[in-house]
Every structure is written in C-alpha cells, then in structure tokens.
Scaffold this motif. Structure first.
Motif, short mmCIF file in Angstrom:
data_model
loop_
_atom_site.label_atom_id
_atom_site.label_comp_id
_atom_site.label_asym_id
_atom_site.label_seq_id
_atom_site.Cartn_x
_atom_site.Cartn_y
_atom_site.Cartn_z
N ALA A 173 0.91 1.01 -5.46
CA ALA A 173 -0.13 1.95 -5.89
C ALA A 173 0.41 3.08 -6.74
CB ALA A 173 -0.84 2.52 -4.66
N ARG A 174 1.70 3.36 -6.63
CA ARG A 174 2.28 4.42 -7.47
C ARG A 174 2.30 4.00 -8.94
NH1 ARG A 174 3.53 7.60 -10.42
NH2 ARG A 174 4.97 9.37 -10.26
N GLY A 175 2.22 2.71 -9.19
CA GLY A 175 2.23 2.21 -10.56
C GLY A 175 0.86 1.93 -11.13
N TRP A 176 -0.20 2.23 -10.37
CA TRP A 176 -1.55 2.04 -10.89
C TRP A 176 -1.85 3.04 -12.01
CZ3 TRP A 176 -4.50 1.69 -5.55
CH2 TRP A 176 -4.16 0.46 -4.93
N GLU A 177 -2.89 2.78 -12.77
CA GLU A 177 -3.25 3.66 -13.87
C GLU A 177 -3.73 5.01 -13.32
OE1 GLU A 177 -6.14 3.70 -17.84
OE2 GLU A 177 -6.06 1.95 -16.52
N ARG A 178 -3.18 6.09 -13.85
CA ARG A 178 -3.49 7.46 -13.44
C ARG A 178 -3.40 7.60 -11.92
NH1 ARG A 178 -8.79 9.83 -16.13
NH2 ARG A 178 -7.68 11.77 -15.65
N PRO A 179 -2.23 7.30 -11.35
CA PRO A 179 -2.11 7.26 -9.89
C PRO A 179 -1.91 8.65 -9.28
CG PRO A 179 0.01 6.81 -10.86
CD PRO A 179 -0.96 6.96 -12.00
N SER A 180 -2.07 8.71 -7.98
CA SER A 180 -1.55 9.84 -7.21
C SER A 180 -0.04 9.69 -7.15
CB SER A 180 -2.13 9.82 -5.80
OG SER A 180 -1.48 10.77 -4.97
N ASP A 181 0.65 10.79 -6.87
CA ASP A 181 2.10 10.68 -6.68
C ASP A 181 2.45 10.22 -5.26
OD1 ASP A 181 1.13 13.10 -5.78
OD2 ASP A 181 2.65 14.34 -6.72
N HIS A 182 1.45 10.13 -4.40
CA HIS A 182 1.60 9.54 -3.07
C HIS A 182 0.97 8.14 -3.08
CE1 HIS A 182 2.45 13.40 -0.82
NE2 HIS A 182 1.94 13.88 -1.95
N VAL A 183 1.39 7.31 -2.14
CA VAL A 183 0.80 5.98 -2.00
C VAL A 183 0.18 5.84 -0.60
CG1 VAL A 183 2.41 4.95 -3.62
CG2 VAL A 183 2.93 4.88 -1.17
N PRO A 184 -0.76 4.92 -0.44
CA PRO A 184 -1.37 4.72 0.88
C PRO A 184 -0.36 4.17 1.89
CG PRO A 184 -2.70 3.73 -0.86
CD PRO A 184 -1.38 4.07 -1.46
N VAL A 185 -0.53 4.60 3.13
CA VAL A 185 0.19 4.04 4.26
C VAL A 185 -0.84 3.45 5.21
CG1 VAL A 185 1.77 4.46 6.17
CG2 VAL A 185 2.02 5.76 4.03
N ILE A 186 -0.65 2.21 5.61
CA ILE A 186 -1.62 1.49 6.44
C ILE A 186 -0.98 1.15 7.78
CG2 ILE A 186 -3.13 -0.52 6.60
CD1 ILE A 186 -2.81 -0.76 3.50
N ALA A 187 -1.69 1.47 8.86
CA ALA A 187 -1.23 1.12 10.20
C ALA A 187 -2.27 0.21 10.85
CB ALA A 187 -1.05 2.38 11.04
N GLU A 188 -1.81 -0.87 11.42
CA GLU A 188 -2.71 -1.83 12.08
C GLU A 188 -2.39 -1.92 13.57
OE1 GLU A 188 -3.41 -5.56 10.14
OE2 GLU A 188 -2.67 -4.77 8.22
N PHE A 189 -3.43 -1.80 14.38
CA PHE A 189 -3.29 -1.85 15.83
C PHE A 189 -4.06 -3.04 16.39
CE2 PHE A 189 -2.99 2.52 14.44
CZ PHE A 189 -1.96 3.07 15.19
N SER A 233 7.87 11.62 -7.59
CA SER A 233 7.45 12.70 -8.47
C SER A 233 6.87 12.20 -9.78
CB SER A 233 8.64 13.62 -8.76
OG SER A 233 8.30 14.59 -9.73
N TYR A 234 5.89 12.91 -10.28
CA TYR A 234 5.36 12.63 -11.62
C TYR A 234 6.42 12.88 -12.70
CZ TYR A 234 0.46 12.49 -9.95
OH TYR A 234 -0.72 12.17 -9.33
N GLY A 267 12.52 8.82 -4.19
CA GLY A 267 11.33 9.11 -3.40
C GLY A 267 11.61 9.93 -2.16
N ARG A 268 10.52 10.25 -1.47
CA ARG A 268 10.58 10.95 -0.19
C ARG A 268 9.46 10.42 0.71
NH1 ARG A 268 10.70 17.18 -2.55
NH2 ARG A 268 11.85 16.65 -4.46
N ARG A 269 9.69 10.45 2.02
CA ARG A 269 8.62 10.09 2.96
C ARG A 269 7.94 11.39 3.40
NH1 ARG A 269 7.93 8.53 9.03
NH2 ARG A 269 9.94 9.55 9.36
N LEU A 270 6.84 11.71 2.75
CA LEU A 270 6.09 12.92 3.06
C LEU A 270 4.84 12.62 3.88
CD1 LEU A 270 6.27 14.75 -0.40
CD2 LEU A 270 7.88 14.89 1.53
#
Length: 268
Positions: free
Chosen positions: A249-265, A212-213, A224-227
C-alpha cells in the motif's frame, strides 16, 4: 467465530478515500480503524462506507488535523472519546462490538508525533507526547467478565531495535529515543497488554509500517519504522491467527506514508 480488524493512519480520509475503498473491497476487514482523518464529523464520508456495507461508523474528528474513526460491518456502538493532557484534539475513540457471548472493547489511538527535537524542555510537542503516553496508563484492558480489549493505532513510537531501520542512527530521532521507547514499554507491561504484532513476528525480525515521504525510493532503501501497533488483553492473544502488514500500500498512487496492519482472530 472470527474477527478481522485493520488499523491505518490514512493521512486525510477524504483525500485518500479511493484508497480506503479499494482496501475495503480487496481485504474486507470486519472493522477498520483510521487515524489522522483530518476531517470534521459533519464532513466524514459516511455514505461512501455504508455503500460498501460498513453501516456502523464512529468518528471523532476536527478540521484539518488529527482525528480518528472506526467503521464496521458488524453492529458496533461508541463507548467514549477521551481527552488527554487537557487538549481536545481528537486522538482517541473507543467502541464495542459483540461476538456471540463475547464482547470486544476496541480502542483506536493517534498519539502525538512529538515534533523534531527530542527535548521536552525546549519542544512543547515532545513534552505533549510524553505526557500523552503517561496518561495512557489509565487505559487498561477491561476487567468485565466476558469482555476482551484490543488497542490499535498510530502510536508514533517504534519501541524495539528491530522496529527501525537503524537503531544506532535513530537513538536521537523522535519516535525511537530511549525516553519514548521506555515509556511505551512500561505502558505495555503495566497495562498487561500483549503486543500482538510481535507475538506473530519474532522480535528478532525487522518489522515496519511507515516509510517517509522524503525517501524517493522507499522500497529499495527500506528505511522504515514500526509506528502502528495492535495490542490486546491477554485473554484474546491466543485467538490471534495472523498479522499482515500491507507493505504494498505504500506504493499505491498518492499513498499515506503508513500502511494498513490487519489482525485476524478466530474464537472457539
């Protein structure tokens, strides 16, 4: 043959365009699915993404609210955009891309948040959320031979006890109420989906994608929460190589309150 997909609720793509560009340059996903773009189609920063090599852009947006977009550096086409609950509020887009002889159908979702009061009788936003999840039962993995299905996005529900910082304290908080978590679990099971994040990270371990902001020291308190979620049809699950939640990424300047999730196949 490999495929790297990222999902991120960006909370305004134009406001945070520099962060998205930084992410693409650093992590180079093949496909990036964005939610809450808050941008009409004619104002989406397509040129900026194409400059970075992401030539294929599928968007379903509106002014000021909601919106989803999928961008790719691999050839990709738009399959459909669905309307849920009879409300045209730009919360879904489906695209497809080919990997050799295999086709990937990719659903990008932004589920309604549901407001603050977890009572559908007095809160129409919560009623909308529950109805939306129910209608999502119609979205199932493709039965077409040679086609695998992936579903990603901000589903705005943290289903497991370990998907929230405190199960007991959040049982009556929207995103972790029993009616929501049961609804999402039923959607997974009935649709024969695989929760790839929990395939990679054991269900016993805490796993968050949103902070949350309102928390000034979010990293220290770690409430946190896994949304945000990454699902697939069963045939694709064995090809999953890794999942990364980009917490930094949550600590970047003016961030979103969500962070990227990356999946590799990695496909044989």
């Amino acid at each position: 043959m490999s495929l790297k997909i990222a999902t991120w609720n960006i909370n305004s793509v134009r406001l945070r365009l520099p962060l998205v560009q930084q992410f693409l340059e650093t992590h180079s996903p093949d496909v990036l699915c964005l939610q809450e773009t808050k941008c009409p189609n004619d104002q989406f920063p397509t040129a900026a993404f194409r400059k970075l090599g992401y030539e294929y852009v599928s968007i379903h947006g509106q002014k000021g609210y909601h919106g989803v977009a999928t961008i790719s550096r691999r050839p990709m086409r738009t399959v459909e955009t669905r309307t849920f609950c009879g409300i045209a509020d730009c919360r879904h887009i489906a695209t497809s891309l080919d990997l050799g002889s295999r086709r990937i159908l990719l659903h990008n979702f932004y589920v309604p948040a549901g407001g603050d009061e977890p009572d559908p009788a007095i809160n129409p936003k919560f009623r909308h959320k529950l109805d939306f999840i129910e209608e999502m039962h119609d979205v199932r993995p493709s039965l077409e031979a040679g086609t695998g299905t992936i579903l990603v996005g901000d589903l705005n529900i943290a289903p497991l006890e370990t998907d929230v910082w405190s199960h007991k304290q959040l049982l009556k908080v929207v995103s972790h109420t029993p009616v929501e978590t049961e609804g999402l679990t039923q959607l997974l099971r009935r649709g024969a989906w695989v929760d790839l994040m929990r395939q990679h990270v054991p269900p016993e371990e805490k796993l968050f994608t949103w902070w949350s902001y309102r928390a000034k020291e979010w990293d220290i308190s770690d409430r946190g929460r896994r949304l945000d979620h990454v699902w697939s049809s069963g045939d694709l699950a064995p090809a999953l190589g890794r999942i990364e939640v980009l917490r930094a990424a949550r600590g970047w300047e003016r961030p979103s309150d969500h962070v990227p999730v990356i999946a590799e196949f990695a496909f044989g």
